[in-house]
Design an enzyme around this catalytic site. Structure first.
Site, PDB file in Angstrom:
ATOM      1  N   LYS A  87       0.850  -1.185   0.000  1.00 45.76           N
ATOM      2  CA  LYS A  87       0.000   0.000   0.000  1.00 45.76           C
ATOM      3  C   LYS A  87       0.897   1.252   0.000  1.00 45.76           C
ATOM      4  O   LYS A  87       1.843   1.327   0.771  1.00 45.76           O
ATOM      5  CB  LYS A  87      -0.892  -0.007   1.247  1.00 45.76           C
ATOM      6  CG  LYS A  87      -1.983   1.032   1.241  1.00 45.76           C
ATOM      7  CD  LYS A  87      -3.048   0.702   2.304  1.00 45.76           C
ATOM      8  CE  LYS A  87      -4.206   1.683   2.230  1.00 45.76           C
ATOM      9  NZ  LYS A  87      -5.282   1.324   3.177  1.00 45.76           N
ATOM     10  N   GLU A 128     -18.950  -3.834  11.579  1.00 52.11           N
ATOM     11  CA  GLU A 128     -19.773  -2.959  12.414  1.00 52.11           C
ATOM     12  C   GLU A 128     -20.857  -3.746  13.161  1.00 52.11           C
ATOM     13  O   GLU A 128     -21.191  -3.429  14.299  1.00 52.11           O
ATOM     14  CB  GLU A 128     -20.420  -1.868  11.548  1.00 52.11           C
ATOM     15  CG  GLU A 128     -19.453  -0.802  11.041  1.00 52.11           C
ATOM     16  CD  GLU A 128     -18.675  -1.221   9.807  1.00 52.11           C
ATOM     17  OE1 GLU A 128     -18.912  -2.334   9.286  1.00 52.11           O
ATOM     18  OE2 GLU A 128     -17.796  -0.443   9.371  1.00 52.11           O
ATOM     19  N   ARG A 146     -24.794  -0.158   8.896  1.00 56.06           N
ATOM     20  CA  ARG A 146     -24.524  -1.605   8.804  1.00 56.06           C
ATOM     21  C   ARG A 146     -24.981  -2.332  10.064  1.00 56.06           C
ATOM     22  O   ARG A 146     -25.195  -3.541  10.054  1.00 56.06           O
ATOM     23  CB  ARG A 146     -23.011  -1.847   8.623  1.00 56.06           C
ATOM     24  CG  ARG A 146     -22.527  -1.747   7.197  1.00 56.06           C
ATOM     25  CD  ARG A 146     -22.792  -3.017   6.437  1.00 56.06           C
ATOM     26  NE  ARG A 146     -22.587  -2.861   5.015  1.00 56.06           N
ATOM     27  CZ  ARG A 146     -21.409  -3.089   4.411  1.00 56.06           C
ATOM     28  NH1 ARG A 146     -20.353  -3.429   5.111  1.00 56.06           N
ATOM     29  NH2 ARG A 146     -21.310  -2.944   3.091  1.00 56.06           N
TER      30      ARG A 146
END
Ligand SMILES: Cc1ncc(C[n+]2csc(CCOP(=O)(O)OP(=O)(O)O)c2C)c(N)n1
Ligand SMILES: CC(=O)[C@@H](O)[C@H](O)COP(=O)(O)O
Ligand SMILES: [Mg+2]
Length: 626
Positions: free
Chosen positions: A281, A365, A393
């Site tokens: 990344k 979540e 969510r």
């Protein structure tokens, strides 16, 4: 001569390039990303990590018919650069500019709108099933990160995909990062697979051990069977193979040649296949390689040294994190939960001081909410830090596991209201509506940073389920109103008295109310301001008083009007058999596009001038919501 600007026009042009030219193109893409995102801000590190991966995807698949879905979609900039939108990057994530996520209305090459995590495999499977029913033959590719793979929805989809044996390709972009370092068992499992010769190493260890044993050699034959069973346990990707997918990899995600080879095998495989790609990344820019978390989503920055230009000194997130940490110091029952966003929610501060009472559950979540419920029934005082949009969510868990049981869980709803650049998928404009419907839940909103701090401290002694919502960013410098420190559920604060009416504002809209009141005075209308620090329950007494005094009531919230503060007040007036001129300001039954907050407030009629004009017109002509 360059390739990106001078030779490349359409996706199929990729297939005309030599391998060296593909690497040259990748270098040009990377340089463009750094240059452009340094000016506009955006998700730089995720996109630097997928440059070669995206080039390899375009090299193997046919973008004119194949469908590529990017999970979360924050890593789709390279895809957009290669599908006729290079010049749109100057307006990336700006008002009326290009989205930072895939958008079907933006391009036929964007197969599915994403923004929230872990949806790509479900959507891909939907495409693949539709294809098979129609007898079509295009390829479907879902590109999902190792962070997104910690979202339960991704496993619901893998479970269905593996069982159904539907032909599609899942590309797992494994960079060991979510926004922060990735967490969870899946992440550990993947990092074992990332080791190049994991199986070979273990096999050698076993062989060496056998050879050293006194009867080692004779044991050998018998051990062969053990080695083979070890292999089925250890050969990379057994988890996915056991779920019914063919596992290919791991392959170096910056090696276009190797990836192209593996992607071709995956493309031609007649069933579900997962290609495990290892990437870095932030690759290719020193500052983002060093701090892929900070450069996950970055504001405009100085390209020379990676320093962010403008920095909001104190944010609501920071205040929330510090206040919860303050509670944690004096109360060992206080614990903190985040769903993969310790920095974004400010809870990194709590993690630092109380690592054993801090839980980062990954992009999960639903699990975060019910984990909090479990902690609460066992006597803890859990604080969840979660963005308004991602709280969507966990709606059932808030109802079913926290509120029915009336558990002392505090939900710190961050990014409530306009978030701005991330657009429709991320604006926090529904939480007042979907939470106000839930019995046993108390909802608060501070008008300032100081009031948020006080609300969090006050919440320690609050017995039931409590949600405190607050905006992205911080207060403009100098906004320093007298903050409440004592709170009584259902009691609003009169900030200034009014003669013709009151503006009932909540959260950061109290600041806007001040500007509106000043403008109204200029039109001969003398309005007071009420700080609706509770959205549920509302202050019935105050509403009654103002109705009986024939005061107009204007409500102002950064939420959709339906079911928010204005609705609660309108219902209260009606339920008490009263009448009043009630004028509600909020977002009217619409998703809110991307852009800077001020442009958006104007776009949706929530700028000061629009509010003042509408109030004056209504009160003069006598038309009101009520
Ligand atoms: C449901 C949901 N929760 C949280 C987020 C915030 N978020 C955006 S990207 C991200 C991390 C994604 O990690 P990964 O999938 O590995 O992609 P990478 O950035 O590493 O390329 C998170 C937590 C989100 N978009 N959706
Ligand atoms: C893509 C995504 O969902 C996150 O990166 C989000 O953009 C973070 O938002 P903030 O920048 O408000 O933390
Ligand atoms: Mg990742």
């Amino acid at each position: 001569m360059g390739i990106l600007r001078d030779r490349y026009r359409n996706p199929e042009d990729i297939k005309e390039l030599t391998m060296d030219e593909l690497y040259q193109l990748s270098d040009e893409i990377r340089a463009f990303l750094i240059e452009s995102v340094s000016k506009t801000g955006g998700h730089l590190a995720p996109n630097l990590g997928v440059v070669e991966l995206t080039v390899a995807l375009f090299n193997v698949f046919d973008l004119e018919k194949d469908r590529i879905i990017y999970d979360v979609g924050h890593q789709s900039y390279v895809h957009k650069m290669l599908t006729h939108r290079l010049d749109d990057f100057a307006r990336l994530r700006k008002y009326n500019g290009m989205s930072g996520f895939p958008k079907r209305e933006e391009s036929r090459y964007d197969a599915f709108d994403t923004g929230h995590s872990s949806t790509s495999i479900s959507a891909g499977l939907g495409y693949a099933r539709a294809r098979d029913i129609a007898g079509d033959d295009y390829n479907v590719i879902s590109v999902i990160g190792d962070g997104a793979l910690t979202g339960g929805m991704a496993f619901e989809a893998l479970n269905d995909l593996g069982f159904s044996k539907t032909r599609m390709v899942v590309v797992l972009n494994d960079n060991q990062m979510s926004i922060s370092r990735n967490v969870g068992g899946i992440s550990t499992y993947l990092s074992q697979l990332r080791g190049d010769n994991y199986y070979e190493k273990v096999k050698k260890d076993i062989q060496d051990t056998i050879d050293r044993m006194p009867m080692g050699r004779t044991l050998n034959t018998g051990m062969m069977r053990i080695k083979n069973s070890v292999k089925t346990m250890l050969v990379p990707g057994m988890l996915f193979e056991d779920m019914g997918l063919k596992y290919l990899g791991p392959v170096d995600g910056h090696n276009i040649k190797d990836m192209s080879k593996v992607l071709k095998v995956a493309r031609d495989f007649n069933g579900p296949v997962i290609v495990h790609v290892r990437t870095q990344k932030g690759k290719g820019y020193v500052a983002s390689e060093k701090r892929p978390d900070q450069f996950h989503g970055i504001a405009p920055f100085n390209k020379q040294n990676g320093e962010v230009m403008s920095k909001v000194k104190v944010t609501y997130s920071k205040v929330f994190g510090e206040a919860v940490t303050e509670l944690g110091r004096k109360n060992g029952k206080v614990c903190a939960i985040t769903a993969a966003m310790p920095d974004g929610t400010g809870l990194s501060a709590f993690k630092k001081e109380f690592p054993t009472r801090f839980f980062d559950v990954g992009i999960a979540e639903q699990h975060a909410a019910t984990l909090a419920a479990g902690l609460a029934v066992a006597g803890m005082k859990p604080y969840i830090g979660i963005y308004s949009t991602f709280l969507q969510r966990a709606y059932d868990q808030v109802i079913h596991d926290i509120c029915i049981q009336k558990l002392p869980v505090v939900i710190g709803i961050d990014r409530a209201g306009i978030v701005g650049d991330d657009g429709e998928t991320h604006q926090g404009i529904l939480d007042l509506s979907f939470l106000s419907a839930v019995p046993n839940l108390t909802i608060m909103a501070p008008k300032s940073l100081e009031e948020l701090h006080n609300m969090v401290l006050w919440s320690e002694s609050f017995e039931g389920p409590l949600a405190i919502r607050y905006p992205r960013g911080g207060d403009p410098v100098g906004y320093n109103p007298k903050a409440l420190s004592e709170f009584t559920p259902g009691k609003f604060e009169v900030i200034t008295e009014g003669i013709d009416g009151y503006i009932y504002a909540t959260g950061k809209m109290v600041q806007r109310a001040e500007a509106v009141v000043k403008e109204l005075e200029g039109r001969g209308l003398r309005f007071g301001i009420v700080n609706a620090c509770f959205i549920k329950p509302v202050d019935f007494e105050m509403i009654r008083k103002h109705c009986e005094e024939n005061k107009a009531i204007v409500t102002l919230e950064d939420n959709v009007v339906h079911g928010g503060l204005g609705s609660q007040i309108l219902e209260a007036v009606n339920d008490m058999g009263l009448s009043a001129a009630v004028i509600r300001f909020g977002f009217r039954d619409t998703f809110v596009v991307q852009g800077d907050p001020e442009s958006l407030y104007k776009h949706y009629g929530l700028d000061t001038d629009s509010i003042v004009s509408k109030i004056s017109a209504r009160l003069c002509k006598g038309e009101c919501d009520e």
